[in-house]
Design a protein around this motif. Structure first.
Motif, PDB file in Angstrom:
ATOM      1  N   SER A 347       1.125  14.117  -9.613  1.00  0.00           N
ATOM      2  CA  SER A 347       0.330  14.926 -10.536  1.00  0.00           C
ATOM      3  C   SER A 347       1.175  16.083 -11.072  1.00  0.00           C
ATOM      4  O   SER A 347       2.352  16.232 -10.743  1.00  0.00           O
ATOM      5  CB  SER A 347      -0.910  15.474  -9.825  1.00  0.00           C
ATOM      6  OG  SER A 347      -0.545  16.507  -8.920  1.00  0.00           O
ATOM      7  N   ILE A 348       0.539  16.927 -11.896  1.00  0.00           N
ATOM      8  CA  ILE A 348       1.245  18.090 -12.450  1.00  0.00           C
ATOM      9  C   ILE A 348       1.390  19.192 -11.410  1.00  0.00           C
ATOM     10  O   ILE A 348       2.130  20.153 -11.614  1.00  0.00           O
ATOM     11  CB  ILE A 348       0.513  18.641 -13.696  1.00  0.00           C
ATOM     12  CG1 ILE A 348      -0.921  19.061 -13.338  1.00  0.00           C
ATOM     13  CG2 ILE A 348       0.519  17.623 -14.823  1.00  0.00           C
ATOM     14  CD1 ILE A 348      -1.632  19.802 -14.449  1.00  0.00           C
ATOM     15  N   LEU A 349       0.683  19.047 -10.295  1.00  0.00           N
ATOM     16  CA  LEU A 349       0.762  20.035  -9.215  1.00  0.00           C
ATOM     17  C   LEU A 349       1.837  19.626  -8.214  1.00  0.00           C
ATOM     18  O   LEU A 349       2.172  18.444  -8.099  1.00  0.00           O
ATOM     19  CB  LEU A 349      -0.584  20.156  -8.496  1.00  0.00           C
ATOM     20  CG  LEU A 349      -1.777  20.594  -9.353  1.00  0.00           C
ATOM     21  CD1 LEU A 349      -3.074  20.420  -8.566  1.00  0.00           C
ATOM     22  CD2 LEU A 349      -1.621  22.042  -9.799  1.00  0.00           C
ATOM     23  N   LYS A 350       2.361  20.603  -7.501  1.00  0.00           N
ATOM     24  CA  LYS A 350       3.346  20.321  -6.460  1.00  0.00           C
ATOM     25  C   LYS A 350       2.745  20.599  -5.086  1.00  0.00           C
ATOM     26  O   LYS A 350       2.068  21.610  -4.902  1.00  0.00           O
ATOM     27  CB  LYS A 350       4.587  21.208  -6.650  1.00  0.00           C
ATOM     28  CG  LYS A 350       5.499  20.779  -7.773  1.00  0.00           C
ATOM     29  CD  LYS A 350       6.758  21.642  -7.783  1.00  0.00           C
ATOM     30  CE  LYS A 350       7.730  21.192  -8.870  1.00  0.00           C
ATOM     31  NZ  LYS A 350       8.969  22.009  -8.861  1.00  0.00           N
ATOM     32  N   PRO A 351       2.979  19.711  -4.121  1.00  0.00           N
ATOM     33  CA  PRO A 351       2.479  19.976  -2.763  1.00  0.00           C
ATOM     34  C   PRO A 351       3.041  21.292  -2.226  1.00  0.00           C
ATOM     35  O   PRO A 351       4.184  21.648  -2.509  1.00  0.00           O
ATOM     36  CB  PRO A 351       3.007  18.791  -1.948  1.00  0.00           C
ATOM     37  CG  PRO A 351       3.321  17.731  -2.953  1.00  0.00           C
ATOM     38  CD  PRO A 351       3.719  18.444  -4.198  1.00  0.00           C
ATOM     39  N   ASP A 352       2.226  22.017  -1.471  1.00  0.00           N
ATOM     40  CA  ASP A 352       2.696  23.238  -0.832  1.00  0.00           C
ATOM     41  C   ASP A 352       2.676  23.045   0.682  1.00  0.00           C
ATOM     42  O   ASP A 352       2.484  21.926   1.178  1.00  0.00           O
ATOM     43  CB  ASP A 352       1.871  24.455  -1.273  1.00  0.00           C
ATOM     44  CG  ASP A 352       0.420  24.371  -0.814  1.00  0.00           C
ATOM     45  OD1 ASP A 352       0.048  23.365  -0.157  1.00  0.00           O
ATOM     46  OD2 ASP A 352      -0.350  25.306  -1.111  1.00  0.00           O
ATOM     47  N   SER A 353       2.857  24.116   1.421  1.00  0.00           N
ATOM     48  CA  SER A 353       2.934  24.014   2.880  1.00  0.00           C
ATOM     49  C   SER A 353       1.646  23.448   3.479  1.00  0.00           C
ATOM     50  O   SER A 353       1.678  22.686   4.451  1.00  0.00           O
ATOM     51  CB  SER A 353       3.225  25.388   3.485  1.00  0.00           C
ATOM     52  OG  SER A 353       2.213  26.324   3.142  1.00  0.00           O
TER      53      SER A 353
END
Length: 522
Positions: A347-353
């Motif tokens: 997606s346009i989002l990036k995984p975070d912690s």
């Protein structure tokens, strides 16, 4: 006719005579509208007028989602010899933004400007900036200036001072200001209630709330949020019921707090009611509210409803994805959690912690050791996320469950931070399951050094010694617990009956309807 009234009339006439300024006052609702009008004002040269520039600044300095503080700052830098209204507008705008420290920077710049000096209306915004930036000691210095200037009598200044001290945990200073105030100002009471709850003094917060001569919606919302913040979930739901009887409308933040309380208690019926309330009352379903709804349904075990909410709303942010991934992982849908994580990567989002905690939890429940290792490396190498104590905890648990206790030991020794009690307990439990006495002793020693009153270390070692036939050592662990007055924490659970949550614990009664609950369960 007074000069101020004449001035207002002349300003209004000036605005009516200028079509673009009139549009700014009556038809401008978004930053897109403002930029078009601003462009015309620049082309016409009208932007050089103080009234025109201050109106553009005032709109753009509004809080999101209406305004844009960066645009406002750009407008401000092009205003020659800004007046008091202009300074106050930009300082107030930054005090309510994500970078409140810049409001303080502007205030200092204003002090060094010999032409314009701060006014009564300037200081509340500055104290709010100090509060939001956690710079209470610097704010205390400005408090001294206020006293020297003889401005301590002003209600707005006193209230923001009290808010600054209370929200930053300086309760002695806040209480002094509160006790000195002879007026029964609801704003100061609300600040004290919020400050006490935020500092963990929830009983004091409740006593103050109960004594309030008059309450507004902020009072109720602050008290409910305080209960939730301090784990008093039942009390939060009970107060919400009272709030409904008083016809007080909850804020968006209160509803989020209540959804969190329902999630912690597993109160699905009440959580359903709150979700219906949100839809019925047209509460804005922004990212925070949508995430809270998903999280509530996941914690209550209704993954199907959580998924329905997740796919129904387009305005879901990364937090919504994270709640859904973790909810799937902890409710037996581990494969779906991993698939959703893969969709997030595309997606346009990036995984975070937090995203990686969710997918590592899924790997843990499925026993996918190699896949977990791959995600752990991916997190560091591709996304530049430094593992937190929770990520290490996931990896230790995964390796321990798979019997790779020596590898888990290596991971612990490679950590850049001190392991916490959860990690030592996880390793100790794995050692017990897989019969590694040497590592178990090492784990227990570190656990007890970290927290001498932690019962799990003694119990796990006692059980391990007993399982290995070392009954004297097992007895020593039990005796040591008794000598140090360390008791095992009883298991605690809750059940929801007719929308009311009842709590009970192993070995003792927490609820007056204890027998009714067991009768129902039977």
């Amino acid at each position: 006719m007074s000069s101020s009234v004449c001035s207002s009339i002349s300003i209004s006439k000036f605005i009516l005579d200028q079509p673009y300024l009139h549009m700014l006052e009556t038809k401008c609702t978004t930053m897109r509208d403002l930029k078009k009008i601003h462009a015309h004002l620049i082309k016409s040269g009208l932007i050089k007028d103080k009234i025109a520039s201050s109106r553009v600044l005032a709109f753009s300095a509004k809080s999101p989602p209406i305004g844009d503080i960066n645009y406002a700052n750009l407008v401000f830098t092009h205003i020659e010899n800004p007046n008091l209204f202009t300074w106050n507008t930009i300082i107030r705008g930054f005090s309510e933004s994500s970078i409140p420290q810049y409001a303080i920077h502007l205030f200092i710049e204003m002090l060094n400007n010999s032409q314009v000096q701060p006014h009564l209306l300037t200081y509340p915004s500055v104290f709010k900036a100090y509060a939001r930036g956690g710079l209470v000691k610097n704010g205390a210095q400005l408090h001294g200036r206020i006293i020297k200037l003889g401005l301590g009598f002003d209600t707005f200044i006193r209230n923001t001072l009290l808010y600054m001290y209370a929200s930053c945990g300086f309760l002695v200073e806040a209480r002094k200001l509160f006790d000195e105030d002879e007026t029964e100002d609801v704003v100061s009471w609300n600040s004290m209630i919020m400050g006490l709850a935020k500092s963990g003094e929830i009983d004091g917060s409740w006593r103050l709330f109960s004594k309030m001569p008059t309450r507004n919606d902020v009072s109720w919302n602050s008290m409910i949020s305080g209960f939730v913040r301090n784990g008093k979930w039942n009390e939060a739901l009970e107060l919400f019921s009272t709030m409904q009887e008083e016809n007080i409308k909850p804020s968006e933040f209160t509803l989020v707090s209540l959804l969190n309380a329902c999630g912690h208690l597993g109160a699905l019926e009440q959580g359903n009611w709150i979700y219906k309330y949100v839809k019925k009352n047209n509460v804005e379903l922004n990212v925070i509210v949508v995430t809270a709804i998903i999280d509530m349904y996941c914690k209550c075990g209704n993954v199907e409803m959580a998924w329905h909410v997740f796919v129904s709303f387009s305005n879901k942010g990364l937090s919504s994805w994270n709640s859904m991934i973790l909810g799937l992982a902890t409710n037996g849908f581990e494969d779906d959690a991993i698939k959703l994580f893969t969709r997030l990567q595309c997606s346009i989002l990036k995984p975070d912690s937090v995203s990686f905690i969710g997918v590592l939890t899924a790997c843990n429940h499925l026993g996918l050791v190699d896949k977990a290792k791959d995600y752990f490396q991916l997190m560091k190498k591709e996304y530049g996320i430094e593992p937190s104590i929770k990520h290490y905890g996931c990896m230790i648990d995964i390796l321990g469950r798979a019997g790779l206790v020596e590898e888990a030991e290596e991971v612990i020794r490679s950590m850049k931070m001190e392991p916490d009690a959860v990690i030592w307990c996880s390793l100790l439990s794995a050692c017990r399951s897989h019969g590694n006495m040497e590592l178990a002793r090492w784990s227990a020693e570190n656990l007890l050094e970290l927290d001498p009153n932690e019962s799990s270390g003694y119990l796990l070692m006692a059980n391990m010694y007993a399982a290995s036939g070392l009954f004297e050592e097992a007895m020593d662990e039990r005796i040591s617990m008794k000598d140090k007055h360390i008791e095992k924490e009883p298991g605690c659970s809750s059940v929801e009956i007719n929308g009311e949550v009842h709590e009970f614990a192993s070995g003792r009664k927490l609820d007056s309807e204890f027998h009714d609950i067991y009768s129902l369960m039977h």
